[in-house]
Write a protein that holds these residues in place. Structure first.
Motif, mmCIF file in Angstrom:
data_model
loop_
_atom_site.group_PDB
_atom_site.id
_atom_site.type_symbol
_atom_site.label_atom_id
_atom_site.label_comp_id
_atom_site.label_asym_id
_atom_site.label_seq_id
_atom_site.Cartn_x
_atom_site.Cartn_y
_atom_site.Cartn_z
ATOM 1 N N PRO A 128 -26.915 44.290 77.155
ATOM 2 C CA PRO A 128 -26.517 44.655 78.484
ATOM 3 C C PRO A 128 -26.462 43.286 79.210
ATOM 4 N N ARG A 129 -25.314 43.413 80.034
ATOM 5 C CA ARG A 129 -25.420 42.252 80.919
ATOM 6 C C ARG A 129 -26.464 42.284 81.973
ATOM 7 N N VAL A 130 -26.700 43.433 82.108
ATOM 8 C CA VAL A 130 -27.876 43.623 83.457
ATOM 9 C C VAL A 130 -28.992 44.399 82.816
#
Length: 131
Positions: A128-130
């Motif tokens: 996940p990017r965040v």
């Protein structure tokens, strides 16, 4: 029908092997061959599978006589397999299995390649990017 006769020439009766029995033997023997993804059965077998009834003779058509039989197989081959080699192996395996189990002489084993099975790529889960 094949008559069974003992050593003294006394007849016991006759044996009749149902088409469905030969079809099941042929279908199972065909799917044992490396490179075969499965059997291709058409519309009616798709309906029976949707209803939860798996047909062991899916993709097989047979003609059984008194001493001989002819078999037509409709198969799906795995991508990357040499179709001619797989088809020849299917013919040999089916002929041997049917003749051994039934005593019938197999005069034909026709293989129709109906499709190629392309394996699905496994999805790689991304981080996940965040967080």
């Amino acid at each position: 029908m094949a008559d069974i006769i003992d050593n003294e020439g006394m007849e016991y009766g006759s044996v009749k092997i149902a088409n469905e029995v030969v079809a099941i033997i042929a279908g199972l023997a065909a799917t044992e061959v490396d490179g075969v993804a499965g059997m291709s059965g058409g519309v009616t077998s798709g309906i029976t599978e949707a209803l939860g009834m798996k047909s062991l003779s899916k993709g097989v058509k047979v003609e059984v006589g008194e001493k001989e039989c002819a078999i037509d197989l409709f198969v799906v081959i795995n991508y990357g397999s040499r179709i001619s080699e797989v088809a020849e192996s299917i013919q040999e395996n089916v002929k041997n299995a049917v003749e051994t189990m039934t005593g019938l002489n197999v005069v034909e084993v026709n293989v129709s390649v109906q499709g190629v099975n392309i394996p699905k790529e496994e999805k790689v889960e991304e981080e996940p990017r965040v967080k």
